[in-house]
Enzyme design. Structure first.
Site, short mmCIF file in Angstrom:
data_model
loop_
_atom_site.label_atom_id
_atom_site.label_comp_id
_atom_site.label_asym_id
_atom_site.label_seq_id
_atom_site.Cartn_x
_atom_site.Cartn_y
_atom_site.Cartn_z
N LYS A 81 0.83 -1.22 0.00
CA LYS A 81 0.00 0.00 0.00
C LYS A 81 0.86 1.27 0.00
CE LYS A 81 -2.07 -1.04 3.84
NZ LYS A 81 -1.35 -2.30 4.11
N ARG A 138 -9.62 1.33 9.13
CA ARG A 138 -9.22 -0.04 9.42
C ARG A 138 -10.32 -0.84 10.11
NH1 ARG A 138 -3.39 0.88 9.15
NH2 ARG A 138 -2.25 -1.03 9.42
N ARG A 151 11.29 -5.60 5.12
CA ARG A 151 11.10 -4.15 4.96
C ARG A 151 12.15 -3.38 5.76
NH1 ARG A 151 5.22 -2.07 5.31
NH2 ARG A 151 5.16 -3.44 7.12
N ARG A 184 11.42 -1.65 11.29
CA ARG A 184 10.31 -1.24 12.16
C ARG A 184 10.13 -2.27 13.26
NH1 ARG A 184 5.18 0.04 8.44
NH2 ARG A 184 4.16 -1.13 10.10
N ARG A 200 -0.58 -8.80 13.21
CA ARG A 200 -1.18 -7.71 12.43
C ARG A 200 -2.03 -8.25 11.29
NH1 ARG A 200 4.08 -5.09 10.98
NH2 ARG A 200 2.85 -3.94 9.46
P1 ADP Z 1 1.01 -1.77 7.64
O1 ADP Z 1 0.51 -1.14 6.39
O2 ADP Z 1 2.29 -2.51 7.43
O3 ADP Z 1 -0.01 -2.58 8.38
P2 ADP Z 1 0.86 0.79 9.06
O4 ADP Z 1 2.06 1.63 8.97
O5 ADP Z 1 -0.34 1.14 8.28
O6 ADP Z 1 1.37 -0.69 8.72
O7 ADP Z 1 0.37 0.65 10.57
C1 ADP Z 1 1.28 0.34 11.60
C2 ADP Z 1 0.55 0.34 12.93
O8 ADP Z 1 0.03 1.66 13.21
C3 ADP Z 1 -0.68 -0.56 13.00
O9 ADP Z 1 -0.34 -1.91 13.32
C4 ADP Z 1 -1.49 0.11 14.12
O10 ADP Z 1 -0.96 -0.19 15.40
C5 ADP Z 1 -1.24 1.60 13.84
N1 ADP Z 1 -2.26 2.15 12.93
C6 ADP Z 1 -2.06 2.68 11.70
N2 ADP Z 1 -3.21 3.10 11.16
C7 ADP Z 1 -4.18 2.84 12.08
C8 ADP Z 1 -5.60 3.03 12.11
N3 ADP Z 1 -6.27 3.55 11.08
N4 ADP Z 1 -6.28 2.63 13.22
C9 ADP Z 1 -5.62 2.09 14.27
N5 ADP Z 1 -4.31 1.88 14.29
C10 ADP Z 1 -3.57 2.25 13.22
P1 ADP Z 2 2.19 -1.84 3.20
O1 ADP Z 2 2.13 -0.34 3.24
O2 ADP Z 2 0.98 -2.45 2.54
O3 ADP Z 2 2.45 -2.45 4.53
P2 ADP Z 2 4.75 -1.50 1.80
O4 ADP Z 2 4.46 -0.64 0.63
O5 ADP Z 2 5.47 -0.90 2.95
O6 ADP Z 2 3.40 -2.26 2.26
O7 ADP Z 2 5.57 -2.77 1.25
C1 ADP Z 2 6.00 -3.80 2.13
C2 ADP Z 2 7.43 -4.22 1.75
O8 ADP Z 2 7.41 -4.84 0.46
C3 ADP Z 2 8.41 -3.08 1.63
O9 ADP Z 2 9.67 -3.56 2.06
C4 ADP Z 2 8.43 -2.74 0.14
O10 ADP Z 2 9.68 -2.20 -0.29
C5 ADP Z 2 8.20 -4.12 -0.48
N1 ADP Z 2 7.41 -4.09 -1.72
C6 ADP Z 2 6.37 -3.28 -2.03
N2 ADP Z 2 5.85 -3.59 -3.25
C7 ADP Z 2 6.58 -4.64 -3.70
C8 ADP Z 2 6.54 -5.43 -4.90
N3 ADP Z 2 5.64 -5.22 -5.86
N4 ADP Z 2 7.44 -6.43 -5.03
C9 ADP Z 2 8.34 -6.66 -4.07
N5 ADP Z 2 8.45 -5.97 -2.93
C10 ADP Z 2 7.57 -4.95 -2.74
#
Ligand code: ADP
Ligand code: ADP
Ligand code: ZN
Length: 212
Positions: free
Chosen positions: A13, A88, A122, A155, A166
């Site tokens: 995302k 979410r 990541r 992270r 998660r």
């Molecule tokens: P990812 O896309 O890898 O799940 P995010 O960076 O979006 O990670 O979120 C990391 C953490 O931040 C989540 O596991 C949660 O603890 C918190 N978080 C982010 N967005 C929200 C939301 N909309 N509501 C509640 N918690 C959130």
């Molecule tokens: P999210 O926000 O959904 O948690 P991220 O955009 O942070 O996901 O991507 C998660 C991990 O995967 C990061 O380390 C990113 O660099 C990698 N990544 C994202 N898109 C791709 C892809 N199409 N192929 C391989 N690795 C990817």
């Protein structure tokens, strides 16, 4: 374009959101990034949110909803935005409906084992919000950000155990939003496997088909 991104942790995302924000011209608003900044700066919100993030749980709705409301009121978000990580759950989706009318909800989906590999590899910049992957999306100079040359870090919530938690939280609380947006006729789904630029092309294509 007022776009919401849905999808499990590691689906890509944030990576697509950066490209989409460039393409459509609005801000990339990541609630995860904003929350992590609050934690780093030890604000009141950061102090409250920290333990939830560390444990892979959702930060309480009232805190996150107010945070998003404030952000969406800023001038740069008036015409459009890429909202990444919010809503979410149903409460957040209902609250967002009261703030603005979104044009589409993009679901990026991926197989569970790929999600784990994505998240555990990541690496994020400790200074700016740039995101890399050890194997699939490495920086030019190992360990350092291409954009600002700061150090890359892992992270805290990207440890495998926490990633699994998660993903469970996503399945239970966030996945129901897929049908929520489908019912509204706003859902666009794209498979998140493949090269980053290819996925971006798929996303743009899927979004343009929706409008026709
Ligand atoms: P990812 O896309 O890898 O799940 P995010 O960076 O979006 O990670 O979120 C990391 C953490 O931040 C989540 O596991 C949660 O603890 C918190 N978080 C982010 N967005 C929200 C939301 N909309 N509501 C509640 N918690 C959130
Ligand atoms: P999210 O926000 O959904 O948690 P991220 O955009 O942070 O996901 O991507 C998660 C991990 O995967 C990061 O380390 C990113 O660099 C990698 N990544 C994202 N898109 C791709 C892809 N199409 N192929 C391989 N690795 C990817
Ligand atoms: Zn950086």
């Amino acid at each position: 374009m007022k776009l919401v991104l849905l999808g499990p942790p590691g689906a890509g995302k944030g990576t697509q959101a950066v490209l989409l924000a460039e393409h459509f011209g609005g801000p990339h608003i990541s609630t995860g990034d904003i929350l992590r900044r609050h934690v780093a700066e030890k604000t009141d919100l950061g102090k409250k949110a920290e333990k939830y993030i560390r444990e892979g749980k959702l930060v309480p709705d009232d805190l996150v909803i107010e945070m998003v409301r404030t952000r969406l009121r800023q001038k740069d978000a008036r015409k459009g935005f890429i909202l990444d990580g919010f809503p979410r759950n149903r409460e957040q989706a209902t609250a967002l409906d009261g703030m603005t009318k979104v044009d589409a909800a993009l679901l990026l989906f991926l197989d569970p084992e790929d999600l784990i590999k994505r998240s555990t590899g990541r690496r994020v910049c400790e200074n700016c919000e740039a995101v890399y992957h050890l194997l699939t999306n490495p920086p030019k100079k190992p360990g350092f950000c291409d954009r600002c040359h700061s150090k890359l870090i892992v992270r805290e919530d990207d440890r495998e155990e926490t990633v699994r938690r998660r993903i469970e939280v996503y399945e239970e609380q966030t996945k129901p939003l897929v049908s929520y947006y489908k019912t509204k006729g706003l859902l666009v789904q794209v498979y998140g496997s493949g090269i980053i630029d290819e996925i971006f092309e798929r996303v743009i294509e899927a979004l343009s088909q929706r409008k026709r």
